[in-house]
Scaffold this motif. Structure first.
Motif, PDB file in Angstrom:
ATOM      1  N   ASP A  63       0.836  -1.194   0.000  1.00 45.01           N
ATOM      2  CA  ASP A  63       0.000   0.000   0.000  1.00 45.01           C
ATOM      3  C   ASP A  63       0.881   1.258   0.000  1.00 45.01           C
ATOM      4  N   GLN A  64       1.980   1.196   0.758  1.00 43.89           N
ATOM      5  CA  GLN A  64       2.876   2.358   0.822  1.00 43.89           C
ATOM      6  C   GLN A  64       3.698   2.506  -0.472  1.00 43.89           C
ATOM      7  N   ALA A  65       3.982   1.375  -1.119  1.00 42.20           N
ATOM      8  CA  ALA A  65       4.856   1.419  -2.306  1.00 42.20           C
ATOM      9  C   ALA A  65       4.116   1.852  -3.571  1.00 42.20           C
ATOM     10  N   LEU A  66       2.807   1.600  -3.619  1.00 38.73           N
ATOM     11  CA  LEU A  66       2.044   1.960  -4.824  1.00 38.73           C
ATOM     12  C   LEU A  66       1.624   3.427  -4.748  1.00 38.73           C
ATOM     13  N   HIS A  67       1.555   4.073  -5.908  1.00 39.69           N
ATOM     14  CA  HIS A  67       1.065   5.454  -5.929  1.00 39.69           C
ATOM     15  C   HIS A  67      -0.394   5.472  -5.499  1.00 39.69           C
ATOM     16  N   SER A  68      -0.820   6.614  -4.929  1.00 39.01           N
ATOM     17  CA  SER A  68      -2.206   6.676  -4.471  1.00 39.01           C
ATOM     18  C   SER A  68      -3.128   6.694  -5.687  1.00 39.01           C
ATOM     19  N   ALA A  69      -4.342   6.175  -5.474  1.00 36.84           N
ATOM     20  CA  ALA A  69      -5.274   5.970  -6.588  1.00 36.84           C
ATOM     21  C   ALA A  69      -5.660   7.286  -7.254  1.00 36.84           C
ATOM     22  N   ASP A  70      -5.579   8.388  -6.505  1.00 33.12           N
ATOM     23  CA  ASP A  70      -6.027   9.643  -7.120  1.00 33.12           C
ATOM     24  C   ASP A  70      -4.882  10.430  -7.773  1.00 33.12           C
ATOM     25  N   LEU A  71      -3.661   9.867  -7.743  1.00 31.50           N
ATOM     26  CA  LEU A  71      -2.554  10.554  -8.419  1.00 31.50           C
ATOM     27  C   LEU A  71      -2.725  10.418  -9.941  1.00 31.50           C
ATOM     28  N   GLN A  72      -2.488  11.497 -10.655  1.00 30.05           N
ATOM     29  CA  GLN A  72      -2.648  11.474 -12.102  1.00 30.05           C
ATOM     30  C   GLN A  72      -1.648  10.522 -12.772  1.00 30.05           C
ATOM     31  N   PRO A  73      -2.025   9.716 -13.727  1.00 38.45           N
ATOM     32  CA  PRO A  73      -3.377   9.474 -14.219  1.00 38.45           C
ATOM     33  C   PRO A  73      -4.142   8.524 -13.289  1.00 38.45           C
ATOM     34  N   ALA A  74      -5.164   9.041 -12.679  1.00 37.55           N
ATOM     35  CA  ALA A  74      -5.882   8.320 -11.629  1.00 37.55           C
ATOM     36  C   ALA A  74      -6.442   6.983 -12.128  1.00 37.55           C
ATOM     37  N   ARG A  75      -6.851   6.938 -13.398  1.00 36.05           N
ATOM     38  CA  ARG A  75      -7.408   5.683 -13.912  1.00 36.05           C
ATOM     39  C   ARG A  75      -6.355   4.550 -13.871  1.00 36.05           C
ATOM     40  N   LEU A  76      -5.129   4.900 -14.224  1.00 33.92           N
ATOM     41  CA  LEU A  76      -4.043   3.907 -14.215  1.00 33.92           C
ATOM     42  C   LEU A  76      -3.731   3.449 -12.784  1.00 33.92           C
ATOM     43  N   HIS A  77      -3.594   4.427 -11.881  1.00 37.86           N
ATOM     44  CA  HIS A  77      -3.232   4.056 -10.505  1.00 37.86           C
ATOM     45  C   HIS A  77      -4.378   3.324  -9.801  1.00 37.86           C
ATOM     46  N   THR A  78      -5.618   3.675 -10.158  1.00 38.29           N
ATOM     47  CA  THR A  78      -6.765   2.952  -9.584  1.00 38.29           C
ATOM     48  C   THR A  78      -6.772   1.512 -10.098  1.00 38.29           C
ATOM     49  N   ALA A  79      -6.464   1.335 -11.374  1.00 33.73           N
ATOM     50  CA  ALA A  79      -6.447  -0.023 -11.948  1.00 33.73           C
ATOM     51  C   ALA A  79      -5.342  -0.863 -11.306  1.00 33.73           C
ATOM     52  N   MET A  80      -4.172  -0.265 -11.078  1.00 36.85           N
ATOM     53  CA  MET A  80      -3.069  -1.012 -10.441  1.00 36.85           C
ATOM     54  C   MET A  80      -3.488  -1.467  -9.048  1.00 36.85           C
ATOM     55  N   ARG A  81      -4.119  -0.563  -8.306  1.00 37.05           N
ATOM     56  CA  ARG A  81      -4.575  -0.918  -6.955  1.00 37.05           C
ATOM     57  C   ARG A  81      -5.705  -1.943  -6.993  1.00 37.05           C
ATOM     58  N   HIS A  82      -6.566  -1.846  -7.988  1.00 41.95           N
ATOM     59  CA  HIS A  82      -7.661  -2.819  -8.124  1.00 41.95           C
ATOM     60  C   HIS A  82      -7.080  -4.240  -8.186  1.00 41.95           C
ATOM     61  N   SER A  83      -6.057  -4.424  -9.020  1.00 42.89           N
ATOM     62  CA  SER A  83      -5.505  -5.780  -9.183  1.00 42.89           C
ATOM     63  C   SER A  83      -4.616  -6.181  -8.017  1.00 42.89           C
ATOM     64  N   MET A  84      -3.853  -5.227  -7.512  1.00 40.33           N
ATOM     65  CA  MET A  84      -2.942  -5.571  -6.409  1.00 40.33           C
ATOM     66  C   MET A  84      -3.699  -5.858  -5.114  1.00 40.33           C
ATOM     67  N   ASN A  85      -4.783  -5.122  -4.877  1.00 41.93           N
ATOM     68  CA  ASN A  85      -5.468  -5.241  -3.582  1.00 41.93           C
ATOM     69  C   ASN A  85      -6.606  -6.248  -3.599  1.00 41.93           C
ATOM     70  N   ALA A  86      -6.609  -7.114  -4.593  1.00 45.57           N
ATOM     71  CA  ALA A  86      -7.750  -8.020  -4.732  1.00 45.57           C
ATOM     72  C   ALA A  86      -7.611  -9.290  -3.893  1.00 45.57           C
ATOM     73  N   GLY A  87      -6.651  -9.304  -2.971  1.00 41.50           N
ATOM     74  CA  GLY A  87      -6.600 -10.438  -2.049  1.00 41.50           C
ATOM     75  C   GLY A  87      -5.793 -11.635  -2.514  1.00 41.50           C
ATOM     76  N   GLY A  88      -4.660 -11.411  -3.158  1.00 42.57           N
ATOM     77  CA  GLY A  88      -3.757 -12.515  -3.497  1.00 42.57           C
ATOM     78  C   GLY A  88      -3.166 -13.106  -2.227  1.00 42.57           C
ATOM     79  N   LYS A  89      -2.657 -14.313  -2.333  1.00 41.26           N
ATOM     80  CA  LYS A  89      -2.128 -15.001  -1.144  1.00 41.26           C
ATOM     81  C   LYS A  89      -0.763 -14.455  -0.719  1.00 41.26           C
TER      82      LYS A  89
END
Ligand code: GRG
Length: 294
Positions: free
Chosen positions: A19-45
């Protein structure tokens, strides 16, 4: 702390640091950073980071092994995003959520996967800059693993083999590279962090542990595709079978796949013995990986 408690503690730590290493979801381009967080935070083992931490625990060194784990998870998550694309595995579901291109669109998913690759190497370079030889060793291991001879090569062979006559050599190549390579890299990177450098004669031996464990992991994955539900897996069950993929189950049947999973896990254990160090958690992790249900 028992095994499951420790596993949970490490998963929580890795999630926090991701969470600390990824850019925040609202940093431009927000769509890209939101998508990265969507996949990373989806509960992998978080198995690859945990393997790196477990291998580091054999001979703990002064360096924090978590950034190595984060870098591995970035490459792994990129590979899942790209694997799900219509041009590849065409999967709508991943980690219990709509896959990245379903939640966003194909171009965004491609770019989210792309962005995870340099992020992995940036994390490694930043974290271990004080010891350049270590940083370079870790970058070399991960770069080689993610490249055309291993992860990408395994994926290429997997794609071109779809619908072809199953063949054991082809399948071994795919599994060694598409799956086992990243598991091997996780163990090697964790070990390298605690070892005395790449000249450590045990590096080769630890590579064998990772390779066998990776092959066991894939045999279990093949079995889960036919034995688990979509809800348990967080991705479509029977996907491999229905898309004409060759797996150990299609090639040799479920009993043989089970025998292979147990055999490779046992090989990994035997290879680990002469390495020494505190292997208690790593040994329990091998059991957990063999007996997992998702
Ligand atoms: C696109 C270069 C490129 C490679 C894709 C990851 C991959 C290679 C394909 C995914 C399909 C698959 C079943 C691969 C083999 C096993 C595997 C990597 C399973 C997923 O790993 P888990 O179970 O997943 O550790 P989580 O979500 O828990 O991180």
């Amino acid at each position: 702390m028992n095994f499951l408690e420790k596993m949970k503690t490490w998963q929580d730590l890795i999630n926090l640091r991701l969470d600390q290493a990824l850019h925040s979801a609202d940093l431009q381009p927000a769509r890209l950073h939101t998508a990265m967080r969507h996949s990373m935070n989806a509960g992998g083992k978080r198995l690859r980071p945990i393997l790196a931490l477990a291998a580091h625990e054999l001979f703990p060194g002064k360096h924090d092994p978590v950034p190595a784990g984060l870098a591995l998870e970035c490459i792994h998550t990129y590979s899942l995003i790209h694997d799900d694309l219509p041009a590849m595995d065409n999967s709508d579901l991943r980690r219990g959520r709509p896959s990245c291109h379903k939640a966003f669109d194909e171009a965004t998913a491609i770019l989210a996967g792309d962005a995870f690759q340099p992020l992995a190497f940036e994390i490694l370079a930043n974290a271990y800059i004080a010891e350049p030889e270590l940083a370079i060793d870790l970058i070399q291991i991960l770069a080689k693993t993610a490249g055309s001879l291993r992860l990408v090569g395994g994926q290429m062979q997997d794609l071109v083999s779809e619908g072809t006559v199953p063949d054991e050599d082809k399948l071994s190549y795919i599994h060694s590279n598409k799956t086992a390579a990243m598991i091997q890299a996780a163990i090697q990177m964790g070990f390298r962090l605690g070892s005395k450098g790449k000249v450590d004669r045990k590096m080769k031996q630890i590579g064998k542990v990772g390779h066998s464990l990776g092959l066991a992991f894939q045999a279990v994955d093949d079995l889960l595709d036919v034995s688990s539900t979509t809800t348990e897996l967080g991705k479509d069950a029977l996907h491999d079978i229905e898309s004409g993929k060759i797996t150990w189950v299609t090639l040799k049947g479920e009993d043989e796949a089970r025998r292979l999973a147990a055999g490779h896990t046992n090989d990994a254990r035997q290879f680990l013995k002469p390495v020494g160090g505190d292997s208690s958690f790593l040994n329990e992790l091998m059991n957990f990986m063999l007996e997992r249900n998702h």
